[in-house]
Design an enzyme around this catalytic site. Sequence first.
Site, mmCIF file in Angstrom:
data_model
loop_
_atom_site.group_PDB
_atom_site.id
_atom_site.type_symbol
_atom_site.label_atom_id
_atom_site.label_comp_id
_atom_site.label_asym_id
_atom_site.label_seq_id
_atom_site.Cartn_x
_atom_site.Cartn_y
_atom_site.Cartn_z
ATOM 1 N N ASP A 137 49.817 -39.993 1.333
ATOM 2 C CA ASP A 137 50.259 -39.392 2.575
ATOM 3 C C ASP A 137 49.300 -39.869 3.683
ATOM 4 O O ASP A 137 48.232 -40.413 3.381
ATOM 5 C CB ASP A 137 50.181 -37.864 2.406
ATOM 6 C CG ASP A 137 50.390 -37.124 3.694
ATOM 7 O OD1 ASP A 137 51.422 -37.342 4.333
ATOM 8 O OD2 ASP A 137 49.504 -36.326 4.069
ATOM 9 N N ASP A 169 48.876 -38.186 7.479
ATOM 10 C CA ASP A 169 48.260 -37.150 8.315
ATOM 11 C C ASP A 169 47.536 -36.117 7.470
ATOM 12 O O ASP A 169 48.124 -35.506 6.571
ATOM 13 C CB ASP A 169 49.332 -36.446 9.157
ATOM 14 C CG ASP A 169 49.869 -37.339 10.254
ATOM 15 O OD1 ASP A 169 49.079 -37.743 11.120
ATOM 16 O OD2 ASP A 169 51.077 -37.642 10.235
HETATM 17 O O1 C5P Z 1 51.690 -38.048 7.334
HETATM 18 P P1 C5P Z 1 52.289 -36.702 7.020
HETATM 19 O O2 C5P Z 1 53.483 -36.799 6.124
HETATM 20 O O3 C5P Z 1 51.272 -35.730 6.569
HETATM 21 O O4 C5P Z 1 52.822 -36.197 8.480
HETATM 22 C C1 C5P Z 1 53.397 -34.992 8.722
HETATM 23 C C2 C5P Z 1 52.480 -33.962 9.333
HETATM 24 O O5 C5P Z 1 52.581 -33.984 10.742
HETATM 25 C C3 C5P Z 1 52.948 -32.585 8.899
HETATM 26 O O6 C5P Z 1 52.112 -32.043 7.908
HETATM 27 C C4 C5P Z 1 52.976 -31.735 10.184
HETATM 28 O O7 C5P Z 1 52.077 -30.646 10.144
HETATM 29 C C5 C5P Z 1 52.579 -32.677 11.288
HETATM 30 N N1 C5P Z 1 53.524 -32.619 12.424
HETATM 31 C C6 C5P Z 1 53.029 -32.444 13.694
HETATM 32 N N2 C5P Z 1 53.897 -32.399 14.761
HETATM 33 C C7 C5P Z 1 55.218 -32.550 14.575
HETATM 34 C C8 C5P Z 1 55.725 -32.759 13.282
HETATM 35 C C9 C5P Z 1 54.835 -32.793 12.223
HETATM 36 O O8 C5P Z 1 51.812 -32.319 13.866
HETATM 37 N N3 C5P Z 1 56.022 -32.518 15.597
HETATM 38 MG MG MG Z 2 49.877 -34.752 5.498
#
Ligand code: C5P
Ligand code: MG
Length: 275
Positions: free
Chosen positions: A27, A29
């Site tokens: 993954d 983030d």
């Molecule tokens: O790379 P990863 O799959 O972890 O990315 C998704 C993350 O981004 C989620 O865990 C979520 O908390 C975050 N997110 C965010 N803002 C958004 C959508 C998702 O910070 N609008």
């Molecule tokens: Mg993540």
Amino acid sequence: MRDRSRVEETIQAMQRAGPDALQVISDFDMTLSRFAHNGKRCPTTHNILDNDLLINDACKKMIRQLLNTYYPIEIDATRTVEEKLPHMVEWWTSVHELLIQQKIRRDLLAQAVKQSSAMLREGYKVFFDRLQEQQVPLLIFSAGLGDILEEVIRQNHVFHPNVHVISNYMDFDQSGVLRAFKGQLIHTFNKREGALLHAAHFRELQERPNVLLLGDSLGDLTMADGVAHTQHALTIGFLNDQVEERKESFVNSYDIVLVKDETMDVPNAILNYIT
Ligand code: C5P
Ligand code: MG
């Protein structure tokens, strides 16, 4: 660790099979990137766009409100994945629509990444460089924004040729203005569908039966579901937030759980041994 002897046996088996049998699926983030630094939260790829260069104040406010509404649902230990699913789709869809309205310019993304406080975990360079040296493919599977993620790893000088990315990519018009998002939306809890959909594009990965998987959400555990014939899999979960509430479910689901660990030390030690 729920089962220390299983972890040890898996690491031994992976070491015997060597780097040619290994792939790493991670993954992005809050797994490869840091959750916090000096007590301050670091941004996700979406939150890197919270910059005057790209979006206006009204839009910033709306994106923050959406984060405050939906992030607690994403990490809520009392709700099932099925309950969370519609909320995640709503969150991502709303934010992506707002971003399109802002007419974001491609040529400003690199600058926004530079100005952000995004950081990769301590020890990231050893991690990426070792995988490249040993020619072990690294598949980064992210529900974040692919264009931003690539820029973060490029600016950290680790976007090596063995790195492959599956993520949400922006679609720009001829003048370089955001007009849509490409392909099927990836959010935290539909990575399994994404993995199956993209498996064919990454055929070289099908020949590597051993998987080291890194994530920070229970949804990340399905990222390896596209690998047809897995022999040995070792999963490492970074538990960054809501630690007490989520510890039990993480320990039941991941082979190794790292609590508030902002480093790549454990994955690096394992890779050092098996490659
Ligand atoms: O790379 P990863 O799959 O972890 O990315 C998704 C993350 O981004 C989620 O865990 C979520 O908390 C975050 N997110 C965010 N803002 C958004 C959508 C998702 O910070 N609008
Ligand atoms: Mg993540």
